[in-house]
Scaffold this motif. Structure first.
Motif, mmCIF file in Angstrom:
data_model
loop_
_atom_site.group_PDB
_atom_site.id
_atom_site.type_symbol
_atom_site.label_atom_id
_atom_site.label_comp_id
_atom_site.label_asym_id
_atom_site.label_seq_id
_atom_site.Cartn_x
_atom_site.Cartn_y
_atom_site.Cartn_z
ATOM 1 N N GLY A 94 0.821 -1.209 0.000
ATOM 2 C CA GLY A 94 0.000 0.000 0.000
ATOM 3 C C GLY A 94 0.849 1.250 0.000
ATOM 4 O O GLY A 94 0.571 2.215 -0.718
ATOM 5 N N LEU A 95 1.970 1.252 0.802
ATOM 6 C CA LEU A 95 2.859 2.407 0.864
ATOM 7 C C LEU A 95 3.567 2.611 -0.475
ATOM 8 O O LEU A 95 3.643 3.726 -0.989
ATOM 9 C CB LEU A 95 3.889 2.218 1.978
ATOM 10 C CG LEU A 95 4.848 3.394 2.234
ATOM 11 C CD1 LEU A 95 4.073 4.638 2.629
ATOM 12 C CD2 LEU A 95 5.865 3.023 3.312
ATOM 13 N N ILE A 96 4.075 1.529 -1.029
ATOM 14 C CA ILE A 96 4.754 1.611 -2.324
ATOM 15 C C ILE A 96 3.781 2.063 -3.405
ATOM 16 O O ILE A 96 4.097 2.900 -4.258
ATOM 17 C CB ILE A 96 5.386 0.253 -2.677
ATOM 18 C CG1 ILE A 96 6.512 -0.076 -1.678
ATOM 19 C CG2 ILE A 96 5.941 0.273 -4.097
ATOM 20 C CD1 ILE A 96 7.064 -1.466 -1.829
ATOM 21 N N ALA A 97 2.581 1.490 -3.356
ATOM 22 C CA ALA A 97 1.578 1.859 -4.356
ATOM 23 C C ALA A 97 1.198 3.333 -4.236
ATOM 24 O O ALA A 97 0.989 4.031 -5.243
ATOM 25 C CB ALA A 97 0.340 0.975 -4.199
ATOM 26 N N TRP A 98 1.136 3.804 -2.977
ATOM 27 C CA TRP A 98 0.768 5.215 -2.769
ATOM 28 C C TRP A 98 1.811 6.130 -3.394
ATOM 29 O O TRP A 98 1.502 7.099 -4.067
ATOM 30 C CB TRP A 98 0.624 5.506 -1.277
ATOM 31 C CG TRP A 98 0.070 6.882 -1.016
ATOM 32 C CD1 TRP A 98 -1.236 7.252 -0.956
ATOM 33 C CD2 TRP A 98 0.850 8.079 -0.788
ATOM 34 N NE1 TRP A 98 -1.341 8.606 -0.728
ATOM 35 C CE2 TRP A 98 -0.072 9.134 -0.620
ATOM 36 C CE3 TRP A 98 2.206 8.341 -0.747
ATOM 37 C CZ2 TRP A 98 0.338 10.439 -0.373
ATOM 38 C CZ3 TRP A 98 2.603 9.643 -0.509
ATOM 39 C CH2 TRP A 98 1.679 10.677 -0.331
ATOM 40 N N PHE A 99 3.116 5.838 -3.136
ATOM 41 C CA PHE A 99 4.179 6.651 -3.722
ATOM 42 C C PHE A 99 4.216 6.513 -5.241
ATOM 43 O O PHE A 99 4.556 7.460 -5.951
ATOM 44 C CB PHE A 99 5.546 6.255 -3.128
ATOM 45 C CG PHE A 99 5.854 6.938 -1.822
ATOM 46 C CD1 PHE A 99 6.029 8.314 -1.778
ATOM 47 C CD2 PHE A 99 5.959 6.221 -0.645
ATOM 48 C CE1 PHE A 99 6.319 8.963 -0.575
ATOM 49 C CE2 PHE A 99 6.239 6.859 0.547
ATOM 50 C CZ PHE A 99 6.413 8.233 0.594
ATOM 51 N N ALA A 100 3.871 5.308 -5.722
ATOM 52 C CA ALA A 100 3.845 5.107 -7.173
ATOM 53 C C ALA A 100 2.782 5.974 -7.836
ATOM 54 O O ALA A 100 2.956 6.451 -8.957
ATOM 55 C CB ALA A 100 3.609 3.632 -7.491
ATOM 56 N N HIS A 101 1.678 6.169 -7.158
ATOM 57 C CA HIS A 101 0.605 6.995 -7.688
ATOM 58 C C HIS A 101 0.760 8.480 -7.332
ATOM 59 O O HIS A 101 0.003 9.312 -7.833
ATOM 60 C CB HIS A 101 -0.765 6.494 -7.181
ATOM 61 C CG HIS A 101 -1.150 5.166 -7.775
ATOM 62 N ND1 HIS A 101 -0.806 3.959 -7.191
ATOM 63 C CD2 HIS A 101 -1.806 4.864 -8.927
ATOM 64 C CE1 HIS A 101 -1.264 2.955 -7.924
ATOM 65 N NE2 HIS A 101 -1.881 3.480 -9.005
ATOM 66 N N ASN A 102 1.728 8.802 -6.457
ATOM 67 C CA ASN A 102 1.957 10.195 -6.053
ATOM 68 C C ASN A 102 3.453 10.515 -6.238
ATOM 69 O O ASN A 102 4.210 10.638 -5.278
ATOM 70 C CB ASN A 102 1.544 10.430 -4.593
ATOM 71 C CG ASN A 102 0.062 10.238 -4.382
ATOM 72 O OD1 ASN A 102 -0.735 11.162 -4.517
ATOM 73 N ND2 ASN A 102 -0.332 9.010 -4.040
ATOM 74 N N SER A 103 3.836 10.628 -7.478
ATOM 75 C CA SER A 103 5.254 10.807 -7.806
ATOM 76 C C SER A 103 5.817 12.124 -7.269
ATOM 77 O O SER A 103 6.998 12.218 -6.940
ATOM 78 C CB SER A 103 5.453 10.740 -9.323
ATOM 79 O OG SER A 103 4.647 11.742 -9.962
ATOM 80 N N VAL A 104 4.960 13.144 -7.182
ATOM 81 C CA VAL A 104 5.445 14.424 -6.660
ATOM 82 C C VAL A 104 5.901 14.289 -5.209
ATOM 83 O O VAL A 104 6.975 14.774 -4.813
ATOM 84 C CB VAL A 104 4.355 15.508 -6.772
ATOM 85 C CG1 VAL A 104 4.831 16.811 -6.099
ATOM 86 C CG2 VAL A 104 4.006 15.763 -8.223
ATOM 87 N N ALA A 105 5.098 13.596 -4.410
ATOM 88 C CA ALA A 105 5.466 13.377 -2.999
ATOM 89 C C ALA A 105 6.744 12.560 -2.892
ATOM 90 O O ALA A 105 7.613 12.845 -2.059
ATOM 91 C CB ALA A 105 4.321 12.681 -2.272
ATOM 92 N N ALA A 106 6.875 11.538 -3.733
ATOM 93 C CA ALA A 106 8.086 10.715 -3.714
ATOM 94 C C ALA A 106 9.316 11.538 -4.074
ATOM 95 O O ALA A 106 10.373 11.430 -3.439
ATOM 96 C CB ALA A 106 7.926 9.539 -4.676
ATOM 97 N N ASN A 107 9.178 12.392 -5.102
ATOM 98 C CA ASN A 107 10.309 13.228 -5.504
ATOM 99 C C ASN A 107 10.677 14.254 -4.433
ATOM 100 O O ASN A 107 11.855 14.528 -4.188
ATOM 101 C CB ASN A 107 9.996 13.938 -6.817
ATOM 102 C CG ASN A 107 9.940 12.976 -7.994
ATOM 103 O OD1 ASN A 107 10.576 11.926 -7.963
ATOM 104 N ND2 ASN A 107 9.163 13.319 -9.024
ATOM 105 N N LEU A 108 9.640 14.818 -3.770
ATOM 106 C CA LEU A 108 9.910 15.768 -2.690
ATOM 107 C C LEU A 108 10.642 15.091 -1.529
ATOM 108 O O LEU A 108 11.584 15.653 -0.959
ATOM 109 C CB LEU A 108 8.604 16.390 -2.190
ATOM 110 C CG LEU A 108 7.963 17.437 -3.106
ATOM 111 C CD1 LEU A 108 6.606 17.857 -2.554
ATOM 112 C CD2 LEU A 108 8.874 18.659 -3.254
#
Length: 341
Positions: free
Chosen positions: A10-24
């Motif tokens: 779920g955490l990985i999937a969330w970051f996968a769908h929210n690339s801006v948050a992952a990049n930040l």
């Protein structure tokens, strides 16, 4: 296990769908690493702060046994009941007594030093020839670099240049500790043949007393005037062989004077020693530069190297300063490797 896998997915999937948050998040992690790299203390060795204090007392002209009896034992007896003392280690050498106090780790060093100072200052039975005790805490130091001052010159010139370079380095804002190694202390030797003493009806004790009497600076009190107090001081301390040669041993009835230089061979030189230092095949003096506490080794090394560029050009012909050991070089290599990783 299934719940843990689902949470991870779920955490990985969330970051996968929210690339801006992952990049930040990635930017914040990189920025934090860069800030830590720039702000951290850069040293070759870890800072290990010992819980030690030293008491040093100068007792000029005294033998080690006299230093032990007149200084060291009295200090040991005075401080043995200071709170938190773990061990006391003492050294008595010619003209100097040193007492090192190790305290338990849970004792505040500054408070202990204040208590030690009170105890030592209360000692009223030190010999008159002793100087004021110097009490200090032992701070962690690490070698940063070693310099050699060398060239075609006599020992006195080389030592004078070395002291000048050391003083210049100590005045740099980045440097707190620089010390000279291997220099011989200055010494003025007065040699008088026994036959000469007999011919002038003198004894060695009389000559020694005359030197002590005339080679001294003494306060002469003060004179009160309407314009204020005038302080008097006799300045007669001899510092060079020429000064000593002018000391008056005896004034004769006919007004002539017998000077020390008339009967003595005065050698204005250095203490004899078997030690020596050479660099590039030439006699050298060594300066060791150290970091203290939280100082940055790289800043110290950079400041010294910048100073050396101009100083080498200003030195007398034949004299030169060179670095023969530089710990900052290896430190920079390690930091570069860490930064690349």
């Amino acid at each position: 296990m299934n719940n843990q896998n689902e949470n991870r997915q779920g955490l990985i999937a969330w970051f996968a769908h929210n690339s801006v948050a992952a990049n930040l998040l990635m930017i914040f992690i990189i920025a934090g690493g860069l800030v830590s790299y720039l702000m951290m203390t850069k040293r070759m060795m870890p800072d290990v702060q010992p819980n030690l204090a030293t008491i040093s007392v100068s007792y000029l002209g005294a033998a080690p046994q006299e230093v032990e009896e007149g200084v060291v034992i009295k200090i040991e007896e005075a401080i043995q009941d200071v709170k938190g003392v773990k061990t006391i280690t003492s050294t008595a050498s010619e003209g100097m007594g040193t007492v090192t106090v190790e305290l338990h780790n849970d004792i505040d060093l500054d408070d202990a030093i204040n208590e030690i100072k009170i105890k030592v200052d209360s000692i009223a039975t030190f010999p008159e020839e002793t100087e004021k005790p110097v009490i200090a805490k032992v701070e962690f130091t690490a070698d940063v670099m070693w310099l050699s001052v060398y060239g075609e010159m006599d020992r006195r010139t080389r030592q004078n240049i070395t002291r000048e370079v050391r003083d210049d380095i100590m005045s740099l804002p980045a440097v707190n500790k620089a010390e000279i190694l291997g220099d011989r202390p200055y010494e003025i030797a007065v040699e008088i043949p026994d036959s000469v003493l007999r011919s002038y009806d003198l004894t060695l004790t009389e000559v020694a007393d005359a030197i002590r009497k005339f080679s001294v600076d003494l306060p002469g009190g003060s004179i009160k005037t309407e314009g204020g107090d005038i302080r008097l001081r006799t300045i007669g301390q001899a510092y060079t062989g020429t000064d000593y040669s002018r000391l008056v041993l005896r004034t004769n009835a006919n007004g002539t004077r017998l000077l020390l230089g008339d009967i003595a061979n005065i050698n204005d030189g250095f203490v004899e020693s078997d030690g020596y230092a050479r660099f590039n095949g030439k006699a050298a003096s060594v300066i060791r530069i150290k970091s203290v506490g939280e100082q940055n080794d790289l800043k110290i090394a950079a400041a010294v190297k910048e100073y050396m560029k101009g100083k080498n050009e200003a030195l007398p012909e034949g004299a030169q300063i060179e670095i023969w050991a530089d710990g900052s070089y290896y430190l920079q290599q390690r930091l570069d490797m860490m930064f690349d990783n």
